[in-house]
Write an enzyme that holds these catalytic residues in place. Structure first.
Site, PDB file in Angstrom:
ATOM      1  N   HIS A   1      37.285  34.870  27.363  1.00  0.00           N
ATOM      2  CA  HIS A   1      36.157  34.658  26.309  1.00  0.00           C
ATOM      3  C   HIS A   1      36.150  33.323  25.855  1.00  0.00           C
ATOM      4  CE1 HIS A   1      36.108  39.107  26.004  1.00  0.00           C
ATOM      5  NE2 HIS A   1      37.391  38.832  25.964  1.00  0.00           N
TER       6      HIS A   1
ATOM      7  N   GLU B   1      42.627  35.619  26.143  1.00  0.00           N
ATOM      8  CA  GLU B   1      41.588  35.449  25.221  1.00  0.00           C
ATOM      9  C   GLU B   1      40.779  34.172  25.578  1.00  0.00           C
ATOM     10  OE1 GLU B   1      40.090  37.901  23.139  1.00  0.00           O
ATOM     11  OE2 GLU B   1      41.430  39.313  24.301  1.00  0.00           O
TER      12      GLU B   1
ATOM     13  N   HIS C   1      42.079  40.256  17.463  1.00  0.00           N
ATOM     14  CA  HIS C   1      42.050  40.486  18.700  1.00  0.00           C
ATOM     15  C   HIS C   1      41.305  39.307  19.307  1.00  0.00           C
ATOM     16  CE1 HIS C   1      40.879  43.457  22.290  1.00  0.00           C
ATOM     17  NE2 HIS C   1      41.162  42.238  22.689  1.00  0.00           N
TER      18      HIS C   1
END
Ligand SMILES: *[C@@H]1O[C@H](CO)[C@@H](O)[C@H](O)[C@H]1NC(C)=O
Length: 228
Positions: free
Chosen positions: A145, A141, A83
């Site tokens: 992040h 992502e 993920h």
């Protein structure tokens, strides 16, 4: 529980709160905890979590198919996939969207086969990126992040390489097999056995997210220097 977790026990508490709640039913979504303010200077993160998803659980609610959705492959995914690699704070919150840098797929050319194989999107719709854009799952992502992973990880290719390296090095399928837990759809194991097995093989407790009684996600925590 996550919001009040402190210090290095963040992952551990999340797991045990699931056990205390009777194991299943309530998914512990990350979105239930407010992220740190977006767009402001955010302090350096405390630890990394490698978040893995179990396609069987997510794909069971796939309603229509498209080319980018890993759930729609002719050969079903029978393994945990990535993920993301998430920088987190010890207090249960996490930094997000730390820098204005747009995702550039061209930078990931050397990793494309590995990304397709190990890090597929499990949805058809594009993902939200920072600053109100949309893009591929990987863009989400990286922007949300990856940009917060400094000073450990500074740029895009390095971010995806770090996550894939961890994924290959810490194979949860193999870890679970050491406790005779053979991951597959429809097999049931006691959550405590899953946790104990990972703890034994990995050296730390995993964080497990369930959806309707099935494992949806399993997260491993790493110190900032990417050691377990
Ligand atoms: C993890 O281990 C399993 C079992 O040995 C193997 O089939 C699988 O290919 C491994 N996954 C990766 C990504 O190396």
């Amino acid at each position: 529980a996550m919001a009040t977790a402190t210090a290095t026990t963040a992952c551990l508490l999340a797991v045990w709160s699931l056990v205390a709640a009777g194991l299943f039913g309530t998914g512990l979504a990350r979105s239930s905890v407010a992220p740190a303010a977006v767009g402001k200077e955010q302090r350096e993160f405390d630890y990394f979590a490698l978040a893995l998803q179990w396609p069987g659980t997510i794909c069971s609610s796939t309603r229509h198919c498209c080319a980018v959705n890993g759930c729609c492959r002719s050969e079903a995914l029978h393994t945990f996939t990535i993920h993301g690699l998430w920088p987190d704070y010890d207090d249960g919150t996490w930094p997000s969207c730390c820098r204005h840098t747009s995702f550039d797929m061209d930078k990931l050319t050397p990793l494309k086969p590995a990304l397709d194989k190990y890090w597929p999107s499990l949805y058809c719709s594009s993902s939200s990126t920072c600053f109100s854009g949309r893009g591929p799952f990987w863009a989400h992502e990286w922007e949300k992040h990856g940009t917060c992973s400094a000073p450990v990880v500074h740029e895009e290719l390095q971010y995806f390489t770090a996550a894939i390296d961890l994924y290959l090095k810490y194979n949860v399928t193999e870890m679970l097999a050491t406790g005779d837990i053979l991951v597959s759809n429809g097999k049931e194991y006691a959550l405590s056995d899953v946790i104990d097995t990972i703890k034994h093989a990995f050296g730390g407790s995993p964080q497990i997210i369930c959806k309707k009684g099935s494992v949806e996600e399993l997260r491993l925590c790493f110190t900032k220097d990417l050691k377990e």
